[in-house]
Design a protein around this motif. Structure first.
Motif, PDB file in Angstrom:
ATOM      1  N   ARG A 126      43.618  55.377  44.068  1.00 25.02           N
ATOM      2  CA  ARG A 126      42.337  55.557  43.374  1.00 25.02           C
ATOM      3  C   ARG A 126      41.778  54.217  42.904  1.00 25.02           C
ATOM      4  NH1 ARG A 126      39.036  59.456  41.385  1.00 25.02           N
ATOM      5  NH2 ARG A 126      40.217  61.102  42.333  1.00 25.02           N
ATOM      6  N   TYR A 127      42.684  53.312  42.580  1.00 24.67           N
ATOM      7  CA  TYR A 127      42.241  51.990  42.130  1.00 24.67           C
ATOM      8  C   TYR A 127      42.078  51.029  43.297  1.00 24.67           C
ATOM      9  CZ  TYR A 127      42.230  47.626  39.464  1.00 24.67           C
ATOM     10  OH  TYR A 127      41.908  46.413  38.948  1.00 24.67           O
ATOM     11  N   THR A 128      43.062  50.978  44.206  1.00 29.20           N
ATOM     12  CA  THR A 128      42.985  50.003  45.295  1.00 29.20           C
ATOM     13  C   THR A 128      41.830  50.318  46.243  1.00 29.20           C
ATOM     14  OG1 THR A 128      44.625  51.301  46.470  1.00 29.20           O
ATOM     15  CG2 THR A 128      45.418  49.339  45.342  1.00 29.20           C
ATOM     16  N   SER A 129      41.437  51.590  46.339  1.00 26.38           N
ATOM     17  CA  SER A 129      40.329  51.917  47.240  1.00 26.38           C
ATOM     18  C   SER A 129      39.038  51.267  46.761  1.00 26.38           C
ATOM     19  CB  SER A 129      40.158  53.429  47.340  1.00 26.38           C
ATOM     20  OG  SER A 129      39.710  53.926  46.111  1.00 26.38           O
ATOM     21  N   MET A 130      39.010  50.919  45.469  1.00 25.93           N
ATOM     22  CA  MET A 130      37.842  50.216  44.940  1.00 25.93           C
ATOM     23  C   MET A 130      37.703  48.858  45.628  1.00 25.93           C
ATOM     24  SD  MET A 130      37.246  49.990  40.893  1.00 25.93           S
ATOM     25  CE  MET A 130      37.049  48.254  40.591  1.00 25.93           C
ATOM     26  N   TYR A 131      38.835  48.250  45.951  1.00 26.48           N
ATOM     27  CA  TYR A 131      38.828  46.914  46.552  1.00 26.48           C
ATOM     28  C   TYR A 131      38.955  46.970  48.067  1.00 26.48           C
ATOM     29  CZ  TYR A 131      39.103  44.859  41.933  1.00 26.48           C
ATOM     30  OH  TYR A 131      38.824  44.476  40.655  1.00 26.48           O
ATOM     31  N   GLU A 132      38.770  48.140  48.636  1.00 22.84           N
ATOM     32  CA  GLU A 132      38.897  48.266  50.077  1.00 22.84           C
ATOM     33  C   GLU A 132      37.791  47.481  50.771  1.00 22.84           C
ATOM     34  OE1 GLU A 132      40.713  52.317  51.208  1.00 22.84           O
ATOM     35  OE2 GLU A 132      38.756  52.200  52.182  1.00 22.84           O
ATOM     36  N   GLY A 133      38.162  46.744  51.791  1.00 21.44           N
ATOM     37  CA  GLY A 133      37.165  45.963  52.511  1.00 21.44           C
ATOM     38  C   GLY A 133      36.938  44.584  51.906  1.00 21.44           C
ATOM     39  N   TYR A 134      37.479  44.361  50.728  1.00 22.60           N
ATOM     40  CA  TYR A 134      37.328  43.054  50.086  1.00 22.60           C
ATOM     41  C   TYR A 134      38.471  42.151  50.538  1.00 22.60           C
ATOM     42  CZ  TYR A 134      33.791  44.715  46.824  1.00 22.60           C
ATOM     43  OH  TYR A 134      32.655  45.198  46.272  1.00 22.60           O
ATOM     44  N   GLU A 135      38.151  40.874  50.676  1.00 19.00           N
ATOM     45  CA  GLU A 135      39.194  39.930  51.045  1.00 19.00           C
ATOM     46  C   GLU A 135      39.491  39.049  49.852  1.00 19.00           C
ATOM     47  OE1 GLU A 135      39.099  37.174  54.489  1.00 19.00           O
ATOM     48  OE2 GLU A 135      38.329  38.994  55.466  1.00 19.00           O
ATOM     49  N   PHE A 136      40.715  39.058  49.410  1.00 16.45           N
ATOM     50  CA  PHE A 136      41.108  38.147  48.326  1.00 16.45           C
ATOM     51  C   PHE A 136      42.602  37.911  48.412  1.00 16.45           C
ATOM     52  CE2 PHE A 136      43.270  40.907  45.242  1.00 16.45           C
ATOM     53  CZ  PHE A 136      42.978  42.152  45.769  1.00 16.45           C
ATOM     54  N   GLU A 137      43.031  36.915  47.674  1.00 14.09           N
ATOM     55  CA  GLU A 137      44.423  36.527  47.735  1.00 14.09           C
ATOM     56  C   GLU A 137      45.062  36.818  46.390  1.00 14.09           C
ATOM     57  OE1 GLU A 137      46.359  32.387  48.742  1.00 14.09           O
ATOM     58  OE2 GLU A 137      44.273  32.536  49.340  1.00 14.09           O
ATOM     59  N   VAL A 138      46.288  37.297  46.402  1.00 12.09           N
ATOM     60  CA  VAL A 138      47.013  37.438  45.150  1.00 12.09           C
ATOM     61  C   VAL A 138      47.618  36.084  44.827  1.00 12.09           C
ATOM     62  CG1 VAL A 138      48.969  38.533  44.038  1.00 12.09           C
ATOM     63  CG2 VAL A 138      47.489  39.857  45.522  1.00 12.09           C
ATOM     64  N   ILE A 139      47.279  35.567  43.639  1.00 17.53           N
ATOM     65  CA  ILE A 139      47.728  34.215  43.302  1.00 17.53           C
ATOM     66  C   ILE A 139      49.161  34.252  42.827  1.00 17.53           C
ATOM     67  CG2 ILE A 139      47.338  32.240  41.811  1.00 17.53           C
ATOM     68  CD1 ILE A 139      45.183  32.672  43.895  1.00 17.53           C
ATOM     69  N   VAL A 140      50.031  33.708  43.649  1.00  9.50           N
ATOM     70  CA  VAL A 140      51.421  33.597  43.248  1.00  9.50           C
ATOM     71  C   VAL A 140      52.003  32.439  44.033  1.00  9.50           C
ATOM     72  CG1 VAL A 140      52.257  35.251  44.968  1.00  9.50           C
ATOM     73  CG2 VAL A 140      53.556  34.901  42.899  1.00  9.50           C
ATOM     74  N   GLU A 141      52.960  31.766  43.416  1.00  4.95           N
ATOM     75  CA  GLU A 141      53.531  30.607  44.095  1.00  4.95           C
ATOM     76  C   GLU A 141      54.407  31.058  45.251  1.00  4.95           C
ATOM     77  OE1 GLU A 141      56.276  26.874  43.052  1.00  4.95           O
ATOM     78  OE2 GLU A 141      56.938  28.853  43.659  1.00  4.95           O
ATOM     79  N   LYS A 142      54.132  30.500  46.440  1.00  4.48           N
ATOM     80  CA  LYS A 142      54.963  30.849  47.596  1.00  4.48           C
ATOM     81  C   LYS A 142      55.580  29.571  48.134  1.00  4.48           C
ATOM     82  CE  LYS A 142      52.128  34.802  48.701  1.00  4.48           C
ATOM     83  NZ  LYS A 142      50.687  34.945  48.897  1.00  4.48           N
ATOM     84  N   SER A 143      56.858  29.574  48.283  1.00  2.00           N
ATOM     85  CA  SER A 143      57.637  28.457  48.837  1.00  2.00           C
ATOM     86  C   SER A 143      57.166  27.085  48.359  1.00  2.00           C
ATOM     87  CB  SER A 143      57.653  28.513  50.361  1.00  2.00           C
ATOM     88  OG  SER A 143      56.343  28.494  50.872  1.00  2.00           O
ATOM     89  N   GLY A 144      57.206  26.913  47.065  1.00  2.00           N
ATOM     90  CA  GLY A 144      57.000  25.574  46.512  1.00  2.00           C
ATOM     91  C   GLY A 144      55.585  25.163  46.204  1.00  2.00           C
ATOM     92  N   SER A 145      54.591  25.915  46.671  1.00  2.00           N
ATOM     93  CA  SER A 145      53.229  25.529  46.306  1.00  2.00           C
ATOM     94  C   SER A 145      52.323  26.749  46.330  1.00  2.00           C
ATOM     95  CB  SER A 145      52.699  24.496  47.290  1.00  2.00           C
ATOM     96  OG  SER A 145      52.480  25.123  48.525  1.00  2.00           O
ATOM     97  N   TYR A 146      51.180  26.603  45.739  1.00  2.00           N
ATOM     98  CA  TYR A 146      50.225  27.708  45.763  1.00  2.00           C
ATOM     99  C   TYR A 146      49.501  27.698  47.097  1.00  2.00           C
ATOM    100  CZ  TYR A 146      51.185  28.784  40.966  1.00  2.00           C
ATOM    101  OH  TYR A 146      51.817  29.171  39.825  1.00  2.00           O
ATOM    102  N   PRO A 147      49.374  28.839  47.720  1.00  2.00           N
ATOM    103  CA  PRO A 147      48.837  28.852  49.078  1.00  2.00           C
ATOM    104  C   PRO A 147      47.344  28.562  49.125  1.00  2.00           C
ATOM    105  CG  PRO A 147      49.177  31.063  48.286  1.00  2.00           C
ATOM    106  CD  PRO A 147      49.671  30.161  47.224  1.00  2.00           C
ATOM    107  N   LYS A 148      46.952  27.994  50.219  1.00  2.00           N
ATOM    108  CA  LYS A 148      45.554  27.808  50.620  1.00  2.00           C
ATOM    109  C   LYS A 148      44.708  26.955  49.678  1.00  2.00           C
ATOM    110  CE  LYS A 148      45.190  31.910  53.464  1.00  2.00           C
ATOM    111  NZ  LYS A 148      44.671  33.247  53.495  1.00  2.00           N
ATOM    112  N   ASP A 149      44.846  27.132  48.384  1.00  2.00           N
ATOM    113  CA  ASP A 149      43.930  26.450  47.474  1.00  2.00           C
ATOM    114  C   ASP A 149      44.297  24.973  47.308  1.00  2.00           C
ATOM    115  OD1 ASP A 149      43.768  29.473  45.911  1.00  2.00           O
ATOM    116  OD2 ASP A 149      41.966  28.418  46.552  1.00  2.00           O
ATOM    117  N   GLN A 150      44.457  24.289  48.385  1.00  2.00           N
ATOM    118  CA  GLN A 150      44.900  22.904  48.275  1.00  2.00           C
ATOM    119  C   GLN A 150      43.808  21.983  47.746  1.00  2.00           C
ATOM    120  OE1 GLN A 150      47.849  21.930  48.207  1.00  2.00           O
ATOM    121  NE2 GLN A 150      48.646  23.918  48.812  1.00  2.00           N
ATOM    122  N   VAL A 151      42.577  22.483  47.668  1.00  2.00           N
ATOM    123  CA  VAL A 151      41.531  21.667  47.053  1.00  2.00           C
ATOM    124  C   VAL A 151      41.841  21.417  45.591  1.00  2.00           C
ATOM    125  CG1 VAL A 151      39.450  21.887  48.408  1.00  2.00           C
ATOM    126  CG2 VAL A 151      40.222  23.816  47.034  1.00  2.00           C
TER     127      VAL A 151
END
Lengths: 176, 401
Positions: free
Chosen positions: B248-273
């Motif tokens: 009921r909650y996740t369907s609200m975000y269906e079709g949206y693209e976003f990343e869950v911010i969590v540290e993966k293997s030593g660094s934060y993904p993608k946001d290298q800017v």
């Protein structure tokens, strides 16, 4: 997550300790007897296929009607329901565990009912149980520090009980 | 340097008598009233016990005496820095009980509004965190931007703090006609300013010294204490209800693209800017909790931008709020949403035939997040306590029942 096969499995393992279930509700729940609570909870947390490692909330619902007219119509006997909402971070599932308790232990008014504490299974239960004790009046046996958490230590009564009455006066402060 | 090392060194150096110190109930890092009782030995804290309950506005008791729609304004007052998200949680729980379906447009409106409020809330969290650590300018910069968001929210509902905009059954009114353009202008203006915050805080040498290696919370500990939101993700647990929650909650975000911010293997993904993790930082320390919030703002901006496009294309109207005294069916529903501070759960119990729920429960994230303070502060220094409590971003209104 909680469906017929799941309940069947639990019943085979714990027998009488699983005292019921409701699968029709929006969130299906398992009903556990007070004596089997700790054992069942430990199993639900430690069994890798279930792994309810996250306790969301402990909540007490007071089934009691103070209005005698409405009480006569009510379909239930007065009782307390302690509701445990749990979820699994690993499997992204949720579950509901319920325990039915009498409103007063041995039907003596003022004698709050007892339930074993699950703080040894989920650390967070520590505060949630203190809150449930403070506001709804359930005595969690085995809790290491069962003190009031929101009300002052010398507060009388449990405010979220349906028959709770606001005191007339507290340390010279007018209540009602 | 970790907490353990601090205490060992100091124990050898100075040995003084134990002392009980009261911190609060007006400490600035708690946006309100929290009292910490510290047992200190010199500068080292051996015990920190939080005392709560100074507000006690009886929110749950009130919920048992009002219909769900009447209760909406009370949910604003729980987490008053993210009132929209609170409205959303309560509305979804009630809708879940009523099995209520929503028009497409409402869904996108809600995503935009909730994410805007998330930015506003994270700005306060970030700004006041700087304040806790003794720097004042980030607070002013954060509040300047927050005011602009509040202007936008005021435009849709007339209030700047207690919105009551999202309501069971939809929203109280459609978005004003050129609101989306104004919102888009705001995002275009706001996004280039984010590097400033990183310069002022994230990469600031003093800030790094004050936050890294302090209040380290392991992933297991975070789960055991029921922590949620940025606090949980700061410990490296990949869990976000917007992705992992109930349909009921996740369907609200269906079709949206976003990343869950969590540290993966030593660094934060993608946001290298944005700045990389400093060498001193340990996963689960104050710095990581702060950084998760900073990056979540970027994700929220992305979500709002997508929401605007979806909203423009969506059909249907802005929903029909349920009647003030809609009868609740027999049953109970529990639903958790991802609020800026973590998982906010609402539980509605109805015994049927009445429009007033038997029980209206709010499970708040700050309540669980605060319970961990006792363990995080043990062995730390007095000066570290504002850093630890601030990094949890606690709003006392939410802890209150």
């Amino acid at each position: 997550m909680i469906d017929e096969t799941f309940i069947e499995k639990l019943k085979q393992r714990f027998g009488e300790k699983i005292s019921g279930a409701n699968l029709e509700n929006v969130d299906p729940w398992i009903e556990v007897s007070p004596a089997g609570l700790v054992e069942v909870c430990r199993y639900l947390k430690e069994e890798p296929a279930i792994a309810f490692d996250y306790l969301n909330s402990i909540c007490v619902v007071d089934y009691c009607e103070t209005d005698p007219k409405k009480a006569a119509k009510a379909k239930w006997q007065p009782h307390l329901e302690v509701v445990y909402h749990v979820s699994s971070i690993r499997h992204k599932t949720t579950g509901v565990i319920k325990v039915m308790l009498p409103r007063w232990k041995d039907d003596v008014e003022g004698n709050i009912p007892e339930l074993p504490s699950v703080a040894s299974i989920w650390r967070t239960a520590d505060w949630h149980e203190r809150e449930a004790y403070d506001l709804s009046g359930v005595l969690f046996v085995g809790h290491h520090n069962l003190r009031r958490i929101l009300c002052p230590e010398d507060w009388v009564g449990h405010p979220l009980r349906k028959d709770y009455e606001m005191p007339l006066e507290y340390h010279g402060i007018r209540g009602r | 340097m970790s907490n353990a090392n601090h205490s060992e060194i100091i124990e050898l150096d100075v040995r003084t008598d134990e002392m009980l110190v009261n911190m609060g109930p007006q400490h600035p890092s708690t946006h309100g009233v929290l009292r910490l009782v510290l047992r200190t030995d010199g500068e080292v804290v051996s015990e920190a016990v939080p005392h709560i309950g100074y507000l006690h506005r009886c929110a749950e008791k009130i919920g048992e005496n009002l219909t769900p729609r009447q209760f909406v304004p009370y949910t604003d007052r729980m987490d008053y820095l993210a009132g929209m998200n609170m409205n959303l949680g309560w509305s979804l729980a009630v809708e879940k009980l009523l099995n209520y379906d929503l028009p497409e447009k409402v869904r996108h409106t809600r995503v935009m509004i909730a994410e805007l409020n998330r930015i506003a809330s994270h700005l306060v969290g970030m700004g006041t965190y700087g304040l806790d650590l003794g720097t004042f300018s980030p607070f002013l910069y954060a509040f300047r931007e927050r005011e602009k968001i509040l202007d936008l929210l005021e435009w849709v509902c007339g209030a700047r703090l207690t919105y009551s905009y999202i309501t069971p059954g939809g929203v109280t009114a459609d978005l004003p006609s050129d609101w989306i353009d104004k919102c888009s202008q705001f995002l275009d203006q706001f996004e280039p300013q984010i590097p400033d915050y990183h310069t002022l805080l994230t990469t600031n040498a003093i800030f790094i010294k004050r936050t890294t290696g302090i209040g380290i919370m392991s992933a297991d500990m975070a789960i055991a204490y029921g922590c949620s939101g940025p606090v949980l993700r700061g410990s490296g647990v990949d869990h976000d209800l917007r992705r992992d929650g109930e349909p009921r909650y996740t369907s609200m975000y269906e079709g949206y693209e976003f990343e869950v911010i969590v540290e993966k293997s030593g660094s934060y993904p993608k946001d290298q800017v944005y700045p990389t993790v400093p060498d001193e930082a340990v996963l689960g320390d104050c710095w990581h909790r702060f950084y998760v919030r900073m990056l979540e703002v970027i994700q929220a901006i992305k979500l709002i931008r997508q929401g605007m496009d979806f909203y423009r294309k969506a059909s249907g109207d802005w929903g029909t709020p349920i009647k003030l005294a809609t009868k609740l069916p027999q049953g109970e529903a529990y639903l958790e949403t991802e609020c800026p501070r973590g998982q906010m759960g609402f539980y509605v119990v109805s015994d049927g035939g009445d429009s007033i729920p038997r029980r209206a429960r709010a499970r708040s994230s700050c309540f669980s997040n605060l319970s961990v303070v006792e363990e995080l502060c043990r062995g730390g220094l007095i000066a570290d306590i504002p850093a630890i409590v601030g990094s949890l971003d606690i709003v006392m209104g939410e802890i209150d029942r």
